[in-house]
Scaffold this motif. Structure first.
Motif, short mmCIF file in Angstrom:
data_model
loop_
_atom_site.label_atom_id
_atom_site.label_comp_id
_atom_site.label_asym_id
_atom_site.label_seq_id
_atom_site.Cartn_x
_atom_site.Cartn_y
_atom_site.Cartn_z
N SER A 23 0.83 -1.27 -0.21
CA SER A 23 0.02 0.04 0.13
C SER A 23 0.92 1.24 0.01
N ALA A 24 2.09 1.13 0.47
CA ALA A 24 3.06 2.29 0.37
C ALA A 24 3.90 2.40 -0.91
N ALA A 25 4.50 3.62 -1.16
CA ALA A 25 5.16 3.56 -2.42
C ALA A 25 6.59 2.58 -2.33
N HIS A 26 6.52 1.92 -3.48
CA HIS A 26 7.72 0.83 -3.49
C HIS A 26 8.29 1.02 -4.80
N ASP A 27 9.55 0.19 -4.78
CA ASP A 27 10.24 0.09 -6.25
C ASP A 27 9.65 -1.03 -6.91
N GLY A 28 9.31 -2.26 -6.19
CA GLY A 28 9.07 -3.36 -6.75
C GLY A 28 8.21 -4.28 -6.13
N GLU A 29 7.33 -5.23 -7.14
CA GLU A 29 6.25 -5.93 -6.34
C GLU A 29 6.59 -7.47 -7.05
N VAL A 30 6.98 -8.37 -6.38
CA VAL A 30 7.25 -9.86 -6.86
C VAL A 30 5.96 -10.44 -7.25
#
Length: 410
Positions: free
Chosen positions: A174-181
């Motif tokens: 839900s937070a800003a992030h660089d990647g999602e596996v």
């Protein structure tokens, strides 16, 4: 559906470029909309990008020097007590200073512990396997790319999905992030296949698996693409046999916000049925030959025949499903347009010249991403933002599935 409208008879639409190997990024749709691997014992995780590289998001934090020393002593397996102490010191410094190198410090500490045990007994034939087990235990520890699993979201210590990846910080999706596996692919054993072969495998596997994780390709942002972690020669020696596929933002300072997961775990049965059918047609359309009909009419006619067959199968699937009251009529309207398109594809498959082929080719594409599709999606609670197909300024490719992507060696 996520296919752009045809360019016209003089310039037929080519199939969206399908990734062949894998480095780390891919514009979705699908990733279109549309890394993992173990940190190398002697070497780090590394990102690769097949279609061009992106500049780093920001100036990376320095790597802790004590962590490097701990890893070196741990790998070489001499002075293990010193390596362990250095590893613990490094972890404390990294936490305090915000430096990189957590994975190296953990790996160095664990390998030094293994060394201490080995120094207390005579060397035996089980020495190598013990070291490998120690490395894998370290690599799978918290804060390393090797620990990432399907559905995890993370930030890179370098704020980029390019270059070497020592550490990652798992964060809420839900937070800003660089990647999602979205997938972890296990590779067979044997000799190290080489960077090029691993890249090809990663691109083939990751792009294919992305649509199963993000079935609603319209919901994948235009600035998201497919990336991945692949093993390095060094990490392969220590048992790293995993490719980690993930979504990441293509912009230098971009971030993803919110999970891109849309599969049977997050969708209802009606949504899954609709997307399964429409995505199957999309897949067939994406397999269009690279050669224009003027150059290879037979190949294009064979493809048109395949599209005709897939449309027939998916029309039956949509008709055979019991739709909720508010969606029954919109889906029926879409099916009617698909039937008309199917007839056009049959005529294209029987065309005797390129001009006739393109006439029916254009007609067969008219319903794709059209009003009937949008209305049916709205009735089913799916995303209604028609995907854009603007050219990627970095590559010149259209922003459709199979666009630019990237990867890292681990």
């Amino acid at each position: 559906m996520s296919i752009p409208p045809p360019p016209g008879p003089q310039q037929p639409q080519g199939s969206p470029e399908q990734p062949q190997g894998q480095h780390a990024q891919g514009q979705y749709p699908p990733p279109s909309p549309y890394p993992h691997g173990a940190p190398g014992a002697p070497g780090p995780y590394a990102y690769h990008h097949p279609y061009g590289s992106h500049s780093p998001y920001g100036r990376p934090a320095p790597v802790n020097g004590v962590a490097i020393g701990a890893l070196v002593l741990g790998i070489l397996c001499f002075l293990p007590a010193v390596g362990l102490v250095l590893g613990l010191i490094a972890l404390a410094q990294i936490k305090k200073r915000g430096e990189r190198g957590k994975g190296m410090a953990i790996a160095g500490s664990v390998l030094s512990c293994v060394g201490l045990v080995l120094w207390t007994v005579s060397l035996s034939t089980g020495f190598t396997s013990d070291v490998v087990d120690g490395f894998k235990d370290a690599a799978s520890g918290e804060g390393t790319p090797y620990a990432l699993a399907k559905g995890d979201c993370f930030d890179s210590a370098t704020d980029t999905l390019e270059g070497a990846a020592y550490d990652v910080d798992e964060v809420p999706c839900s937070a800003a992030h660089d990647g999602e596996v979205f997938a972890v692919v296990t590779l067979p054993g044997g000799a190290f296949p080489g960077d090029d072969e691993l890249t090809r495998t990663a691109e083939d596997k990751c792009y294919a698996l992305s649509a199963g994780y993000a079935m609603d390709t319209w919901a994948v942002p235009d600035d998201a693409d497919v990336y991945y972690f692949i093993p390095t020669r060094q990490s392969w020696r220590f048992g790293d046999r995993e490719i980690t596929c993930l979504f990441g933002a293509t912009q230098d300072d971009g971030k993803l916000t919110g999970s891109l997961r849309s599969d049977p775990t997050t969708l209802d049965a009606d949504q899954v049925a609709f997307l399964s059918a429409t995505n199957a047609v999309d897949t067939a359309l994406y397999e269009e030959p690279e050669e224009y009909a003027e150059d290879d009419l037979a190949a294009n006619k064979a493809w048109a025949k395949d599209v005709h067959a897939v449309l027939g199968e998916q029309i039956e699937a949509l008709r055979g499903h019991s739709w909720p009251k508010g969606a029954a009529e919109p889906v029926a309207d879409l099916v009617e347009e698909m039937e008309d398109a199917r007839k056009d594809w049959a005529k294209a498959a029987a065309a005797t010249d390129a001009d006739t082929y393109y006439t029916y080719y254009d007609s067969g594409y008219e319903y794709v991403d059209g009003p009937a599709t949008v209305t049916a999606r709205k009735a089913l609670g799916l995303d209604t933002t028609v995907p854009s197909y603007e050219e990627d300024p970095g590559t010149g490719d259209s922003g459709s599935e199979g666009g630019s992507g990237g990867g890292l060696n681990v």
